[in-house]
Design a protein around this motif. Sequence first.
Motif, PDB file in Angstrom:
ATOM      1  N   VAL A  27      36.316  32.860  49.856  1.00  0.00           N
ATOM      2  CA  VAL A  27      37.545  33.192  49.004  1.00  0.00           C
ATOM      3  C   VAL A  27      38.827  32.706  49.722  1.00  0.00           C
ATOM      4  O   VAL A  27      39.675  32.236  49.436  1.00  0.00           O
ATOM      5  N   LEU A  31      41.343  29.632  48.837  1.00  0.00           N
ATOM      6  CA  LEU A  31      42.878  29.908  48.686  1.00  0.00           C
ATOM      7  C   LEU A  31      43.729  28.921  49.671  1.00  0.00           C
ATOM      8  O   LEU A  31      44.879  28.380  49.244  1.00  0.00           O
ATOM      9  N   ILE A 288      41.403  38.215  42.177  1.00  0.00           N
ATOM     10  CA  ILE A 288      41.176  38.597  43.831  1.00  0.00           C
ATOM     11  C   ILE A 288      40.133  39.559  44.102  1.00  0.00           C
ATOM     12  O   ILE A 288      38.967  39.226  44.570  1.00  0.00           O
ATOM     13  N   VAL A 300      41.935  43.010  50.334  1.00  0.00           N
ATOM     14  CA  VAL A 300      42.680  42.552  48.915  1.00  0.00           C
ATOM     15  C   VAL A 300      44.081  42.324  49.252  1.00  0.00           C
ATOM     16  O   VAL A 300      44.700  41.376  48.557  1.00  0.00           O
ATOM     17  N   ALA A 303      44.910  38.944  50.727  1.00  0.00           N
ATOM     18  CA  ALA A 303      44.152  38.030  49.565  1.00  0.00           C
ATOM     19  C   ALA A 303      44.918  37.879  48.235  1.00  0.00           C
ATOM     20  O   ALA A 303      45.374  36.750  47.715  1.00  0.00           O
ATOM     21  N   THR A 304      45.366  39.113  47.832  1.00  0.00           N
ATOM     22  CA  THR A 304      46.349  39.384  46.847  1.00  0.00           C
ATOM     23  C   THR A 304      47.749  38.483  46.969  1.00  0.00           C
ATOM     24  O   THR A 304      47.960  37.819  45.997  1.00  0.00           O
ATOM     25  N   GLY A 307      46.836  34.866  46.897  1.00  0.00           N
ATOM     26  CA  GLY A 307      46.445  34.248  45.285  1.00  0.00           C
ATOM     27  C   GLY A 307      47.708  34.139  44.594  1.00  0.00           C
ATOM     28  O   GLY A 307      47.868  33.411  43.824  1.00  0.00           O
TER      29      GLY A 307
END
Length: 354
Positions: A27, A31, A288, A300, A303-304, A307
């Motif tokens: 992931v 990204l 995400i 998270v 990554a959030t 993203g």
Amino acid sequence: MNEKVNPGTPESFHMENFRRRSRYSIVFLVLLAAFVMITVLNVNTGNVNIPVSRIFRIIFTKAGDVDEVNIIWKIRLPRILMAALLGGALSLSGFLLQTFFSNPIAGPFVLGISSGAKMVVAIVMIFFIGNFGRVSSYVLVAAAFVGSLLATGFILAVSRSVKHMAALLVAGIMIGYICSAVTELIITFADDSDIVNLHGWSQGSFSGMNWSNVAVGAVIVGIGVICVFGLSKPIGAYQLGEAYAQSMGVNVKRFRVLLILFSSILSACVTAFAGPISFVGIAVPFLIKHALHTSKPLVVIPATFFGGSVFVMFCDLVARMAFAPRELNISTVTSIFGAPIVIYMLIRRQKGNM
């Protein structure tokens, strides 16, 4: 003959841990690749097309044609960086609100928080420009923060009176309409020639960004992200319920105040610089968490943010190039891509309750 790994054994635990880490790595790599690709596309495309080879040379050495250097360093790079910073901030703000209300549909735009910030910023812009000729970035952020807190206070007051999230969302939509109506009324009767761009700002746009904006935005968003990341463990405990969080030593009342405070700061920074941007704070955290197959805050949260940066940069590219040279409002594009995701979330959630 293939050997099967029994669940509950050390081998199955290590295998599951390996799969989970592999998923996280994939992931983040996707990204990162999307971030690089969209950054190059944003710098490369426009009224003046600059080859990729010259783009990298100009970015790293500032050598080349003077006009191309100015286009990249004074126009395109500040805009791209602000889209990345503010997109990440808005996504993280949505994640915090969803944690606070324990509902994936909560977001700064849907709950009317962005509209409250927009209203106060519009008032402050008119007052300062009319009396002093200019308004600083810090004043705009402070005004947006006040507006965010006002809208959030209303939402919190309503949340104590209603038991269903649907009623809370309706209340948020209504406060958003009220604040937007007040803002439009203010803009309609504002005749100062120095605020001709106020209407465009109220619709959401990254045009006109400069390095001063980037510096202020980076400081505010950077501090906010670091503070939110520091709350990873309390957020993880709170996601399992208030009782569990209290048993783990979390001061729930103070923690909830911090969630609202940091969410308001992050969404206020977005509204102050780019105006209200819709659906990013709901759609990106959902995508995400769905991609990672986890709600673990340590994973998270970064990554959030990442993203959200990629999503808003992509939407800004579409806003610039879809009908060039005419530019769409950024909120129009984020609605086109974000609203279907929110509809899917509602349908999925309804099926899950059946």
